[in-house]
Write an enzyme that holds these catalytic residues in place. Structure first.
Site, PDB file in Angstrom:
ATOM      1  N   GLY A 121     -81.242 -40.079 -25.382  1.00 52.52           N
ATOM      2  CA  GLY A 121     -80.665 -39.633 -25.363  1.00 52.52           C
ATOM      3  C   GLY A 121     -79.349 -39.531 -27.023  1.00 52.52           C
ATOM      4  O   GLY A 121     -78.580 -40.670 -27.074  1.00 52.52           O
ATOM      5  N   LEU A 124     -81.776 -35.547 -29.298  1.00 53.64           N
ATOM      6  CA  LEU A 124     -82.866 -34.414 -29.586  1.00 53.64           C
ATOM      7  C   LEU A 124     -83.434 -34.424 -28.270  1.00 53.64           C
ATOM      8  O   LEU A 124     -84.801 -33.969 -27.874  1.00 53.64           O
ATOM      9  CB  LEU A 124     -83.880 -35.724 -29.904  1.00 53.64           C
ATOM     10  CG  LEU A 124     -83.895 -36.271 -30.807  1.00 53.64           C
ATOM     11  CD1 LEU A 124     -85.009 -37.723 -31.108  1.00 53.64           C
ATOM     12  CD2 LEU A 124     -84.028 -35.501 -32.437  1.00 53.64           C
ATOM     13  N   SER A 126     -83.843 -34.536 -24.622  1.00 46.31           N
ATOM     14  CA  SER A 126     -84.253 -35.308 -23.762  1.00 46.31           C
ATOM     15  C   SER A 126     -84.456 -35.216 -22.380  1.00 46.31           C
ATOM     16  O   SER A 126     -85.528 -34.830 -20.977  1.00 46.31           O
ATOM     17  CB  SER A 126     -84.015 -36.635 -24.008  1.00 46.31           C
ATOM     18  OG  SER A 126     -82.794 -36.925 -23.981  1.00 46.31           O
ATOM     19  N   GLU A 159     -80.053 -26.478 -15.957  1.00 39.62           N
ATOM     20  CA  GLU A 159     -78.698 -27.329 -16.606  1.00 39.62           C
ATOM     21  C   GLU A 159     -77.346 -26.637 -16.514  1.00 39.62           C
ATOM     22  O   GLU A 159     -76.426 -27.500 -16.033  1.00 39.62           O
ATOM     23  CB  GLU A 159     -78.800 -27.087 -18.871  1.00 39.62           C
ATOM     24  CG  GLU A 159     -78.245 -27.906 -19.065  1.00 39.62           C
ATOM     25  CD  GLU A 159     -79.059 -29.135 -19.287  1.00 39.62           C
ATOM     26  OE1 GLU A 159     -80.031 -29.525 -20.053  1.00 39.62           O
ATOM     27  OE2 GLU A 159     -77.927 -30.500 -19.960  1.00 39.62           O
ATOM     28  N   ASP A 171     -81.751 -25.712 -26.530  1.00 41.19           N
ATOM     29  CA  ASP A 171     -83.053 -26.656 -26.203  1.00 41.19           C
ATOM     30  C   ASP A 171     -84.533 -26.011 -25.416  1.00 41.19           C
ATOM     31  O   ASP A 171     -85.367 -26.611 -26.127  1.00 41.19           O
ATOM     32  CB  ASP A 171     -82.210 -27.710 -25.412  1.00 41.19           C
ATOM     33  CG  ASP A 171     -81.102 -28.140 -26.456  1.00 41.19           C
ATOM     34  OD1 ASP A 171     -80.135 -27.716 -27.313  1.00 41.19           O
ATOM     35  OD2 ASP A 171     -79.710 -28.470 -25.234  1.00 41.19           O
ATOM     36  N   TYR A 220     -67.253 -29.747 -25.447  1.00 39.23           N
ATOM     37  CA  TYR A 220     -68.684 -28.313 -24.808  1.00 39.23           C
ATOM     38  C   TYR A 220     -67.782 -27.358 -24.361  1.00 39.23           C
ATOM     39  O   TYR A 220     -68.281 -26.174 -24.919  1.00 39.23           O
ATOM     40  CB  TYR A 220     -69.879 -29.403 -24.562  1.00 39.23           C
ATOM     41  CG  TYR A 220     -71.200 -28.307 -25.124  1.00 39.23           C
ATOM     42  CD1 TYR A 220     -71.655 -28.274 -25.825  1.00 39.23           C
ATOM     43  CD2 TYR A 220     -71.168 -27.089 -24.028  1.00 39.23           C
ATOM     44  CE1 TYR A 220     -72.695 -26.969 -26.675  1.00 39.23           C
ATOM     45  CE2 TYR A 220     -71.839 -26.095 -24.286  1.00 39.23           C
ATOM     46  CZ  TYR A 220     -73.078 -26.617 -25.483  1.00 39.23           C
ATOM     47  OH  TYR A 220     -74.231 -25.277 -25.494  1.00 39.23           O
TER      48      TYR A 220
HETATM   49  C1  GLA Z   1     -76.241 -28.081 -27.580  1.00 40.37           C
HETATM   50  C2  GLA Z   1     -76.445 -26.841 -26.111  1.00 40.37           C
HETATM   51  C3  GLA Z   1     -77.065 -26.183 -27.061  1.00 40.37           C
HETATM   52  C4  GLA Z   1     -76.653 -25.883 -28.133  1.00 40.37           C
HETATM   53  C5  GLA Z   1     -76.181 -26.916 -28.866  1.00 40.37           C
HETATM   54  C6  GLA Z   1     -75.275 -26.567 -30.339  1.00 40.37           C
HETATM   55  O1  GLA Z   1     -77.407 -29.465 -27.913  1.00 40.37           O
HETATM   56  O2  GLA Z   1     -77.343 -27.820 -25.143  1.00 40.37           O
HETATM   57  O3  GLA Z   1     -77.470 -24.917 -26.335  1.00 40.37           O
HETATM   58  O4  GLA Z   1     -75.572 -25.458 -27.468  1.00 40.37           O
HETATM   59  O5  GLA Z   1     -75.296 -27.650 -27.977  1.00 40.37           O
HETATM   60  O6  GLA Z   1     -75.820 -25.772 -30.969  1.00 40.37           O
END
Ligand code: GLA
Length: 385
Positions: A121, A124, A126, A159, A171, A220
């Site tokens: 959290g 990074l 996780s 996800e 990610d 987001y």
């Molecule tokens: C989060 C999302 C990624 C990406 C970044 C922003 O980490 O999981 O897919 O969109 O934000 O670049």
């Protein structure tokens, strides 16, 4: 305690397979992944490790050294996401679901134990690490082979469809393809992955505000929607436009009125950030680290002004860190709205330098961010402890 010993302590049996997956840093390419742009990330040498072993009944039981809630479920029940204290199980169970949806048949009963030396959290990723480590361990246990691209794509699907977060592939792609001493370059339109060596003597420092906007997930999703709408508007004028990252600044300017202020700003960020990623790659090829750093710092400014996914705490850290000696550049790393700032530095940036910034931050905001001197590491893999 090793994951194997933790598994034994919980289930009184030994695991059949273990896999581990690293955390990741977003180097540059903010919010470009789901817009089809290029992104650069790096895996770090801190991991989530997942061990899987058989059971004699038809249950699926998950434990994590980082969670107090043990999850007991079945294949049928695991079709639905969990909530509350059990929500951590959605990452491994989401992986199980997308693997089954992709036609992989799995056994009825098994145990899963999770450990981590990756801080959870703290920006990074996780969650991606847990998805991919689970994917590799489950695939080995059930006799499937998954290549890196496949597991990254499945992790993202878990996800998106099970956890409910409309992220791109940054990610999971970085976690899958990371390599010690390297950046991962992802072309998110073509879904191609490659690595670039990091210049010798460069370092990553993470300053985590440990703050998260209470609406981070919906913010987001809002950015994701604004970008999708901007793309639709731009495509009306240019029906062959393939994604938002492919739109030029001229096209965006021409559509300014139709876009409206917010979508205009998001689109401008995406176009300029895309250019910055390309310029960063050229600068890395030329060994021009100050130019790399200027792109990182400009990326943060663009997040602050155009994508509007920064906050006072991140702005303070990015500015202070970027201004410190032997720092090439600094920027928010990841989704934003709280979370972490990443600094790309030379070898002389020290714990004492970082400490001075933390103290100044504490004097202003009343809390201390965490500092983490991150080293790059290898991507997700089966792991024999
Ligand atoms: C989060 C999302 C990624 C990406 C970044 C922003 O980490 O999981 O897919 O969109 O934000 O670049």
């Amino acid at each position: 305690m090793s994951t194997r010993n933790y598994f034994f302590s919980q289930f009184n049996s030994v695991p059949a397979f273990s896999a581990r997956a690293p955390g990741r840093i977003e180097f540059i390419g903010n919010h470009l992944d789901y817009n089809g742009g290029p992104v650069l990330g790096a895996a770090i040498n801190r991991y989530v490790t997942v061990a899987v072993g058989p059971r004699s009944d038809e249950k699926i039981v998950l434990v994590s050294a980082a969670q107090s809630d043990c999850i007991k479920t079945t294949l049928d029940a695991a079709e639905q996401p969990l909530s509350g204290a059990e929500a951590w199980g959605n990452y491994p169970l989401g992986m199980l679901k997308v693997m089954r949806d992709a036609g992989m048949s799995v056994y009825n009963g098994f145990n899963i134990a999770v450990t981590n030396d990756l801080p959870l959290g703290t920006g990074l990723s996780s969650s991606a690490a847990l998805e991919l480590a689970t994917g590799y361990a489950l695939a080995a246990f059930h006799g499937f082979a998954l290549d890196r691209k496949r597991i990254a794509v499945l992790g993202r699907a878990a996800e998106n469809s099970f956890v409910g977060m409309p992220c791109g592939i940054l990610d999971q792609g970085t976690v899958a393809f990371g390599r010690a001493g390297a950046l991962v370059l992802i072309d998110c339109e073509k879904e191609t992955f490659s690595t670039r060596s990091l210049p010798a003597g460069t370092h990553f420092w993470i300053f985590n505000t440990l703050k998260k906007h209470s609406l981070v997930d919906s913010l987001y999703a809002t950015r994701h929607r604004e970008c999708a709408e901007a793309f639709e508007i731009l495509r009306r004028a240019d029906p062959v436009l393939i994604n938002l990252a492919a739109a030029s600044e001229t096209q965006i300017e021409a559509a300014r009125a139709a876009l409206g202020t917010e979508r205009f700003k998001r689109a401008l960020h995406v176009a300029r950030e895309t250019a910055r990623v390309h310029d960063t790659l050229d600068a890395l090829d030329a060994g021009d680290l100050p130019r790399v750093g200027r792109n990182l710092t400009a990326s943060h400014e663009s997040s602050r002004l155009f994508f509007e996914n920064s906050c006072d705490e991140l702005d303070f850290l990015a500015e202070r860190v970027a201004g410190a000696p032997d720092v090439f550049g600094a920027r928010l790393s990841g989704g934003g709205f709280g979370g972490a700032v990443m600094a790309f530095t030379g070898s002389t940036f020290s714990e004492a330098d970082a400490g001075g910034i933390v103290d100044a931050y504490a004097a202003k905001f009343g809390t201390k961010p965490s500092i983490f001197h991150a080293e790059t590491g290898d991507g997700a893999e089966l792991f024999d402890e």
